[in-house]
Design a protein around this motif. Structure first.
Motif: not given
Lengths: 438, 481
Positions: A184-200
């Motif tokens: 749980v080190t820092g923000y859960d960035v992987p969750k933000l990338m899943v389903g983002a369709l490469g837009t971030l």
């Protein structure tokens, strides 16, 4: 574009090698996204090459469309711009496999099938099984958060992606998460990338959580007279000590495609465990089926492959998913039938997880406007209980006719816009394709 | 800067006199969480009872640029619920209702102040439970669990908090009340729920949570195996997992801990063993029986001194009693301790066990180990006497060295406790400037004025603005420039 195209092509060639940056007309046309022909097609072979490619594209404000196998390039709103197509299939190395830790780190272009072959040798697997995943790249599966029947037990890539390396819109390589199963080190960035369709960011590497393959897996099929009965039966299974690995309900069209029945609603339940437990759980299921006035037939090992083939895409058709509720299984099937009256005579198949209330609908070939009407009708019905309908794949015309994402509540949308604006202010990553045309 | 009388009046107008604490002795109660090392009393404590009040508080604080620090039960272990820069602490304990239990849809919606175990208590009779089970679950709040993305002994199989959160209602740092997600699966757009869980209050305050409920398993079996060395026990852990068994929990205790627990709790763990493994399996009866037997066999093959399987609930409770009261039992060894929460890849457990012994010897500190071996989540308690500054210095040095050793093995800074105030400085061990820069900007989306729980989760950077400067790729020299 401020510089000559020739010089730009030379720049990209210096990054990925002359053989892997092509501005050949035919190659570019083959790589077109929604009819938008890119200026150049790049096939980088490493994160560093992706980063340099994106940085160069960004410095020239060129729009970038990342792609893997290309199976979901017909997802989302029609592409606005696609100057550079980044083909990630050469990022195909399994970087590090630690069977003892049940983790694997792969490059984004590795296909689920290639990974499965490696994991199989250690009796392990990645529990991500949307239809036809074998030929899809893991980066694409993550970018679209694709899921299948195993989701009911193991979750989606959202739950299985431990760490992710990606290249931001300005070319900066970034890592989020960790390489261990718990962090749980820092923000859960992987969750933000899943389903983002490469837009971030362009995903280039992923660390994934694996599972051990059960000793034995057995599937039973129960055919109920109608969706209401199937819902009641599924609910009984869910509200019991049984622990199904997969629990799918599907309509008569799918039953017909499977070649097991022509009417009714199917409930397929699989149990995976040690043999004694699979026997006991299957027996318990059979007795539940008997009480419900139905029989449970044991399916062969090929059942789930046949089930997968039932979702084969039809040219000119559409694949749609419905976010719904376990208590709305029957209502959801009813909504599909109602919407199907917009496209009389067209093959419509529906099925999904009774545990999660997530459904998949495959629609045969029809005119774009008619398919748009189908989606609108469906949306109109399921909205009554907060359901969502998303077009996962259809021709450009369909997606121009009906918003493939559907409405996003204003408060959440404002945050999404702000996230996009923060990480890709120039709108260079997959512009226009994501929700609200982000 | 103390709060102005006008500000306090405005705050009182929102929560009423009975919801506002400004006295010195009242504020002192809120000066720290379970990490008593870090103290920072808030200038005022507000105890709202509605989401609208929470929103009004955040808007007021934003207007006057006053820091906001959320707090649940204050059982965090990382100095997360501590007012590092003063300001208003918002205690969410009064918002502790269960709003809806929806078993057919396998979920419940609760207010953030609800105690974790109360939710399970409310659904247990119907055969269901809320899976995240931090050791604090009898007192910790679900809002706090969401903020820290709490784990627990049973998350090895069932997942941590984020795997069980379907929807959130939050008041962002911008003062907006937003509803993210709900019981309905698959929604379009970014996974804002997944991104917000574990944000430790730096995105805003949670005012409602929709969580997944799970059906209890048919059977549970707990076994205890003792070993003559920690390495042997660690190897048994790897072998159990390699055999395809995924226990609900797989906990390890060392000699020091066993002694303290036997003396303090009377759990009756085998004396003279250097390591104890607690193995719990849940699932269909036949599976649990077969796997318990196999796990016991593996332990014996790996040289276990003794393997016992609990025959009934009473025996099972006794086996767990020692584990659950471990932290308290350590009080017999030393007045206080530092608790490390680093993670190593499971297969590296034997290595880190050896390194840990060396570190303890080098710094002349007493280590007691009780940890989640199944997922490699270490929990050494580094004992010291806080009246002796030299002991504290040595404990701190050992703590930092241990963390560095775990990271060097490919591990993570924290497995389940979080970053808080305690580990903000350690983030650069795991993340490069580019990674921290990304997180820093992500925070800005939810908290544009950086008022929400300041100095937590992210390291402060000497440079202002973007702080962490990512490296851009070097482009090959070319004619296009």
């Amino acid at each position: 574009v401020a510089v000559s195209t020739r010089a730009l092509v030379d720049g990209f060639r210096a990054i990925v090698g002359a053989a892997h940056a092509t501005d050949d007309r035919e190659a570019r046309q083959r790589a077109a996204v929604d009819g938008v022909v890119p200026q150049i097609v790049l096939s980088p072979a490493s994160t560093d090459q992706v980063a340099a490619s994106v940085a160069l594209a960004a410095s020239e404000t060129l729009a970038i469309v990342p792609r893997g196998s290309g199976s979901t390039l017909d997802q989302g709103l029609p592409a606005e711009r696609a100057d550079v197509v980044l083909d990630l299939r050469r990022l195909d190395r399994i970087v590090e496999y630690n069977p003892d830790d049940l983790t694997v780190t792969v490059e984004a272009g590795v296909t689920a099938g290639a990974l499965a072959a490696t994991l199989d040798r250690h009796a392990q697997f990645l529990a991500v099984d949307p239809p036809f995943a074998a030929t899809r790249t893991l980066g694409g599966l993550a970018a679209t958060n694709a899921s299948g029947p195993r989701r009911a037990r193991y979750g989606t890539l959202r739950d299985l992606l431990l760490g992710v390396r990606f290249v931001q819109a300005d070319g900066v390589t970034t890592w989020g998460g960790s390489k261990v199963v718990k962090s749980v080190t820092g923000y859960d960035v992987p969750k933000l990338m899943v389903g983002a369709l490469g837009t971030l960011g362009v995903i280039t590497e992923m660390t994934l959580r694996l599972h051990a393959r059960p000793d034995v897996e057995r599937t039973s099929l129960v055919v109920m007279p109608d969706a209401a009965a199937a819902q009641r039966f599924s609910a009984r299974v869910v509200d019991s000590v049984l622990q199904p690995g997969r629990l799918e309900v599907f309509d008569a069209a799918v039953l017909t495609a499977l070649g097991v029945a022509r009417q009714g609603v199917g409930v397929a339940v699989s149990f995976g465990s040690v043999a004694a437990a699979v026997n006991a759980e299957t027996a318990a299921l059979e007795s539940m089926a008997r009480i419900a006035g139905a029989g449970a037939a044991t399916m062969d090992a090929e059942f789930w492959r046949r089930y997968e083939r039932a979702w084969e895409r039809v040219d000119g058709g559409a694949l749609v998913t419905i976010g719904s509720l376990p208590t709305r299984v029957a209502d959801t099937f009813e909504a599909v039938s109602h919407a199907a009256s917009a496209i009389p005579g067209v093959d419509v198949r529906a099925g999904g997880s009774a545990m999660l209330g997530s459904f998949r609908v495959s629609v045969g070939r029809a005119a774009a406007v008619a398919l748009g009407d189908f989606v609108r009708r469906l949306r109109g019905t399921v909205a009554a209980w907060g359901g969502h309908v998303m077009v996962q794949g259809a021709s450009r015309d369909v997606r121009a006719n009906v918003d493939p994402w559907g409405p996003v509540p204003a408060d959440a949308l404002a945050l999404m816009r702000s996230i996009k604006q923060t990480f890709d202010p120039g709108r260079l990553l997959n512009p226009g394709r994501y929700v609200d045309g982000l | 800067v103390p709060l102005s009388p006008q500000f306090l009046e405005a705050l009182r107008a929102i929560v009423g006199s009975e919801g506002l604490i400004v006295s010195d002795e009242g504020r002192m109660v809120y000066e720290c969480d379970m990490h008593t090392f870090y103290k920072g009393a808030p200038d005022a404590v507000a105890l709202p009872s509605t989401a609208a009040q929470v929103q009004a508080i955040v808007r007021l604080c934003r207007r006057d640029k006053v820091p906001v620090v959320p707090r649940g039960s204050g059982t965090g272990l990382i100095g997360g619920a501590m007012a590092a820069r003063g300001g208003v602490m918002v205690g969410l304990n009064r918002m502790n209702a269960i709003l809806e239990i929806d078993i057919p849809n396998r979920c419940a919606t609760v207010q953030p102040g609800l105690i974790n175990l109360w939710l399970t208590n409310a659904v247990r009779e119907r055969g269901w439970f809320f899976a995240p089970d931090p050791s604090s679950q009898m007192v910790s709040s679900i809002g706090g669990n969401v903020a820290t993305n709490a784990g627990g002994p049973h998350c090895l199989k069932h997942g941590i908090t984020t795997n069980h959160v379907l929807g959130l209602e939050i008041v962002t740092g911008a003062g907006e009340l937003v509803r993210l997600g709900d019981a309905v699966s698959d929604r379009p757009g970014y996974d804002l729920v997944g991104t917000a869980v574990g944000a430790e209050g730096t995105f805003g305050l949670v005012t409602a949570v929709t969580v997944r409920l799970m059906h209890a398993a048919e059977a549970v079996k707990t076994a205890l195996a003792s070993f003559s060395s920690m390495e042997m026990a660690a190897e048994a852990v790897s072998a159990i997992i390699a055999a395809g068994i995924l226990p609900a929990a797989l906990e390890m205790l060392d000699e020091v801990m066993i002694g303290a627990i036997n003396a303090g709790v009377g759990a009756g763990y085998p004396e003279k063993s250097a390591a104890v493994l607690l193995i719990e399996l849940d699932g269909p009866l036949a599976e649990v029986e077969a796997q318990a037997e196999r796990a016991a066999e593996i332990c014996r093959e790996r040289g276990a001194l003794d393997v016992r399987v609990a025959r009934d609930d009473a025996e099972r409770t006794l086996l767990w009693k020692g584990r659950k009261e471990a932290a308290g039992a350590v009080g017999r060894l030393a007045p206080t301790y530092l608790l490390q929460d680093a993670v190593v890849p499971r297969s590296k457990l034997p290595v880190i066990m050896r390194q840990m012994e060396e570190i303890a010897i080098r710094h002349n500190v007493l280590l007691a180990n009780v940890f989640h071996a199944g997922d490699g989540n270490l929990h050494p308690l580094i004992c010291y006497d806080d009246r002796d500054p030299d002991q504290l210095a040595r404990a701190k040095a050992a703590n930092e060295e241990l963390l560095a050793a775990a990271i060097a093995l490919g591990g993570s800074v924290t497995g389940e406790h979080g970053i808080g105030y305690d580990k903000a400085k350690n983030l650069p061990m795991q993340y490069a400037d580019a990674d921290l820069n990304f997180m820093y900007r992500l925070r800005g989306v939810f908290d544009p004025d950086r008022l929400m729980n300041p100095d937590k989760l992210l390291p402060s950077h000497p440079a202002c603005g973007e702080g962490f400067r990512p490296e851009r790729p070097v482009l090959p020299a070319g004619t296009w420039i």
